[in-house]
Design a protein around this motif. Sequence first.
Motif, PDB file in Angstrom:
ATOM      1  N   TYR A 213     -15.458  10.001  30.966  1.00  0.00           N
ATOM      2  CA  TYR A 213     -13.728  10.089  31.606  1.00  0.00           C
ATOM      3  C   TYR A 213     -13.268   8.990  31.488  1.00  0.00           C
ATOM      4  CZ  TYR A 213     -15.882  14.455  33.757  1.00  0.00           C
ATOM      5  OH  TYR A 213     -16.381  15.806  34.045  1.00  0.00           O
ATOM      6  N   PRO A 214     -11.904   9.112  31.150  1.00  0.00           N
ATOM      7  CA  PRO A 214     -11.127   7.991  30.880  1.00  0.00           C
ATOM      8  C   PRO A 214     -10.926   7.192  32.142  1.00  0.00           C
ATOM      9  CG  PRO A 214     -10.145   9.926  29.785  1.00  0.00           C
ATOM     10  CD  PRO A 214     -11.065  10.408  30.722  1.00  0.00           C
ATOM     11  N   ARG A 215     -11.178   5.933  31.971  1.00  0.00           N
ATOM     12  CA  ARG A 215     -10.924   4.909  33.236  1.00  0.00           C
ATOM     13  C   ARG A 215      -9.510   5.273  33.985  1.00  0.00           C
ATOM     14  NH1 ARG A 215     -13.183  -0.352  35.202  1.00  0.00           N
ATOM     15  NH2 ARG A 215     -11.436  -1.383  36.104  1.00  0.00           N
ATOM     16  N   GLU A 216      -8.602   5.151  32.988  1.00  0.00           N
ATOM     17  CA  GLU A 216      -7.161   5.221  33.413  1.00  0.00           C
ATOM     18  C   GLU A 216      -6.842   6.402  34.482  1.00  0.00           C
ATOM     19  OE1 GLU A 216      -6.944   6.217  29.151  1.00  0.00           O
ATOM     20  OE2 GLU A 216      -8.153   4.933  30.413  1.00  0.00           O
ATOM     21  N   ALA A 217      -7.562   7.503  33.794  1.00  0.00           N
ATOM     22  CA  ALA A 217      -7.383   8.884  34.467  1.00  0.00           C
ATOM     23  C   ALA A 217      -8.045   8.820  35.972  1.00  0.00           C
ATOM     24  CB  ALA A 217      -8.096   9.893  33.857  1.00  0.00           C
ATOM     25  N   VAL A 218      -9.151   8.193  36.054  1.00  0.00           N
ATOM     26  CA  VAL A 218      -9.873   8.113  37.406  1.00  0.00           C
ATOM     27  C   VAL A 218      -8.920   6.990  38.256  1.00  0.00           C
ATOM     28  CG1 VAL A 218     -11.936   7.684  38.804  1.00  0.00           C
ATOM     29  CG2 VAL A 218     -11.849   8.575  36.484  1.00  0.00           C
ATOM     30  N   ALA A 219      -8.646   6.051  37.584  1.00  0.00           N
ATOM     31  CA  ALA A 219      -7.627   5.002  38.627  1.00  0.00           C
ATOM     32  C   ALA A 219      -6.730   5.559  39.086  1.00  0.00           C
ATOM     33  CB  ALA A 219      -7.152   3.824  37.666  1.00  0.00           C
ATOM     34  N   TRP A 220      -5.738   6.584  38.406  1.00  0.00           N
ATOM     35  CA  TRP A 220      -4.590   7.205  38.679  1.00  0.00           C
ATOM     36  C   TRP A 220      -5.058   8.058  39.815  1.00  0.00           C
ATOM     37  CZ3 TRP A 220      -3.429  12.169  38.983  1.00  0.00           C
ATOM     38  CH2 TRP A 220      -2.460  12.726  39.504  1.00  0.00           C
TER      39      TRP A 220
ATOM     40  N   GLU B  65      -0.676  17.325  42.434  1.00  0.00           N
ATOM     41  CA  GLU B  65      -0.134  16.708  41.469  1.00  0.00           C
ATOM     42  C   GLU B  65      -0.921  16.521  40.259  1.00  0.00           C
ATOM     43  OE1 GLU B  65       1.585  12.907  42.964  1.00  0.00           O
ATOM     44  OE2 GLU B  65       0.022  13.340  44.250  1.00  0.00           O
ATOM     45  N   GLU B  66      -0.468  16.682  38.946  1.00  0.00           N
ATOM     46  CA  GLU B  66      -1.218  16.780  37.961  1.00  0.00           C
ATOM     47  C   GLU B  66      -0.922  15.566  36.890  1.00  0.00           C
ATOM     48  OE1 GLU B  66      -2.508  19.261  33.912  1.00  0.00           O
ATOM     49  OE2 GLU B  66      -1.211  20.279  35.481  1.00  0.00           O
ATOM     50  N   GLN B  67      -1.932  14.852  36.202  1.00  0.00           N
ATOM     51  CA  GLN B  67      -1.589  13.967  35.027  1.00  0.00           C
ATOM     52  C   GLN B  67      -2.408  14.337  34.089  1.00  0.00           C
ATOM     53  OE1 GLN B  67       0.548  11.979  34.086  1.00  0.00           O
ATOM     54  NE2 GLN B  67       1.732  10.975  35.637  1.00  0.00           N
ATOM     55  N   GLN B  68      -1.931  13.926  32.800  1.00  0.00           N
ATOM     56  CA  GLN B  68      -2.849  14.312  31.702  1.00  0.00           C
ATOM     57  C   GLN B  68      -3.101  12.920  30.759  1.00  0.00           C
ATOM     58  OE1 GLN B  68      -1.791  17.585  29.220  1.00  0.00           O
ATOM     59  NE2 GLN B  68      -1.545  18.845  30.914  1.00  0.00           N
ATOM     60  N   PHE B  69      -4.408  12.535  30.457  1.00  0.00           N
ATOM     61  CA  PHE B  69      -4.675  11.312  29.787  1.00  0.00           C
ATOM     62  C   PHE B  69      -5.404  11.812  28.420  1.00  0.00           C
ATOM     63  CE2 PHE B  69      -4.375  10.723  34.099  1.00  0.00           C
ATOM     64  CZ  PHE B  69      -3.693   9.418  34.165  1.00  0.00           C
ATOM     65  N   ARG B  70      -4.960  11.361  27.302  1.00  0.00           N
ATOM     66  CA  ARG B  70      -5.390  11.805  25.955  1.00  0.00           C
ATOM     67  C   ARG B  70      -6.380  10.741  25.409  1.00  0.00           C
ATOM     68  NH1 ARG B  70      -4.462  14.897  21.876  1.00  0.00           N
ATOM     69  NH2 ARG B  70      -4.605  14.138  19.585  1.00  0.00           N
ATOM     70  N   PHE B  71      -7.592  11.197  25.080  1.00  0.00           N
ATOM     71  CA  PHE B  71      -8.574  10.110  24.293  1.00  0.00           C
ATOM     72  C   PHE B  71      -9.470  10.846  23.396  1.00  0.00           C
ATOM     73  CE2 PHE B  71     -10.896  12.767  27.792  1.00  0.00           C
ATOM     74  CZ  PHE B  71     -12.115  12.725  27.178  1.00  0.00           C
ATOM     75  N   TRP B  72     -10.186  10.090  22.897  1.00  0.00           N
ATOM     76  CA  TRP B  72     -10.992  10.708  21.673  1.00  0.00           C
ATOM     77  C   TRP B  72     -12.577  10.386  21.955  1.00  0.00           C
ATOM     78  CZ3 TRP B  72      -6.117   9.112  21.221  1.00  0.00           C
ATOM     79  CH2 TRP B  72      -5.293   9.740  20.447  1.00  0.00           C
ATOM     80  N   GLN B  73     -13.238  11.329  21.754  1.00  0.00           N
ATOM     81  CA  GLN B  73     -14.877  10.973  21.620  1.00  0.00           C
ATOM     82  C   GLN B  73     -15.330  10.927  20.157  1.00  0.00           C
ATOM     83  OE1 GLN B  73     -17.159  14.525  22.859  1.00  0.00           O
ATOM     84  NE2 GLN B  73     -19.072  13.292  23.137  1.00  0.00           N
ATOM     85  N   VAL B  74     -15.962   9.859  19.819  1.00  0.00           N
ATOM     86  CA  VAL B  74     -16.328   9.642  18.630  1.00  0.00           C
ATOM     87  C   VAL B  74     -17.929  10.511  18.667  1.00  0.00           C
ATOM     88  CG1 VAL B  74     -17.602   8.395  16.703  1.00  0.00           C
ATOM     89  CG2 VAL B  74     -15.407   7.635  18.046  1.00  0.00           C
ATOM     90  N   VAL B  75     -17.878  11.684  17.828  1.00  0.00           N
ATOM     91  CA  VAL B  75     -19.162  12.651  17.580  1.00  0.00           C
ATOM     92  C   VAL B  75     -19.734  12.273  16.299  1.00  0.00           C
ATOM     93  CG1 VAL B  75     -19.611  14.841  17.683  1.00  0.00           C
ATOM     94  CG2 VAL B  75     -18.112  14.190  19.122  1.00  0.00           C
ATOM     95  N   ASN B  76     -20.940  12.053  16.307  1.00  0.00           N
ATOM     96  CA  ASN B  76     -21.978  12.117  14.838  1.00  0.00           C
ATOM     97  C   ASN B  76     -22.753  13.283  14.847  1.00  0.00           C
ATOM     98  OD1 ASN B  76     -24.254  11.325  16.545  1.00  0.00           O
ATOM     99  ND2 ASN B  76     -23.832   9.219  16.434  1.00  0.00           N
TER     100      ASN B  76
END
Length: 309
Positions: free
Chosen positions: A22-29, A171-182
């Motif tokens: 989970y993105p750190r900034e999402a949990v912080a918000w 309230e809702e916020q959205q945070f974009r991120f990427w998961q590197v999958v091998n």
Amino acid sequence: MTDPALSFGTAAAAYDRGRPVYPREAVAWALGERPLRVLELGAGTGKLTEVLLDLGHDVFATEPDEKMLDVLSTKLPDVRATVGTAEQIPAGDQQYDAVIAGQAFHWFDQVAALQEISRVLAPGGRLVLLWNQRDERIPWVRRLGRLIGRQEQDVDPSAVIDDSALFSAVEEQQFRFWQVVNRETIQDLVLSRSNVTVLAEEDREAKRAEVLAFYDDYGRGMDGMQLPYTCRVFRAAVLEHARPAPAPATSPILISDPVPPTPLVNPPGPPYPPRSMSDTAHRLPRVVTDGVGPGERDDGDDLILIDFR
């Protein structure tokens, strides 16, 4: 047939390796800047728990699947954790500043869970719900979704939270991120899906091979693929006027303990009120309540019993 909600333990290790963080900034918000007393529901293998700890929060993790919780406790041995459900939370009234669930609320009996969540939240406390959702606006990601399932792609708890009348506007916020999958972790990703964990072994193997062929056709090999996600975060504050007053605080009773409860006395001022027995050890035995259903009250003595089965 195995209940999909209770099937993740059969693939707990794959879940921990293959699911995104989970993105750190999402949990912080969601929780703000100061450390809080946080109750986590459906904690799984601790993907969200790790972020909460990194942000400095005091976490009590609950999870209905013992095998999932075993992974969490192995990774995070200092975290208080117990087997427990959102519909019957093993905690006393108004103990937590926040109740949080990642990738889990859609599995709950939501009406019962919201009653319980409102009960354990301290005045001004907040409910936080998160989902990591693949960005299927991208064609190849949409194709992957058709292969592995989309059961958590269309979740929005706003209506059921509003209908409960227990919480403020969502309230809702959205945070974009990427998961590197091998090539390895994409197999873990598919094997950890609830729609796959309930399949017969030969069907699981067929699905794994199908997804692996998709990965190989993608052509990135050792470089892996960057799987785009949006973390959707919902938060709402508990409404004081919408819930009954808490029962008088009493100490918990063990099943074998004949001594009546002794009232607890709140210390004057901060930092926190006393915790019940269900929130004092690192890995606790299974906790059950004595015949009191979600949202119900007995004669005022809110007993917490320990089942050592």
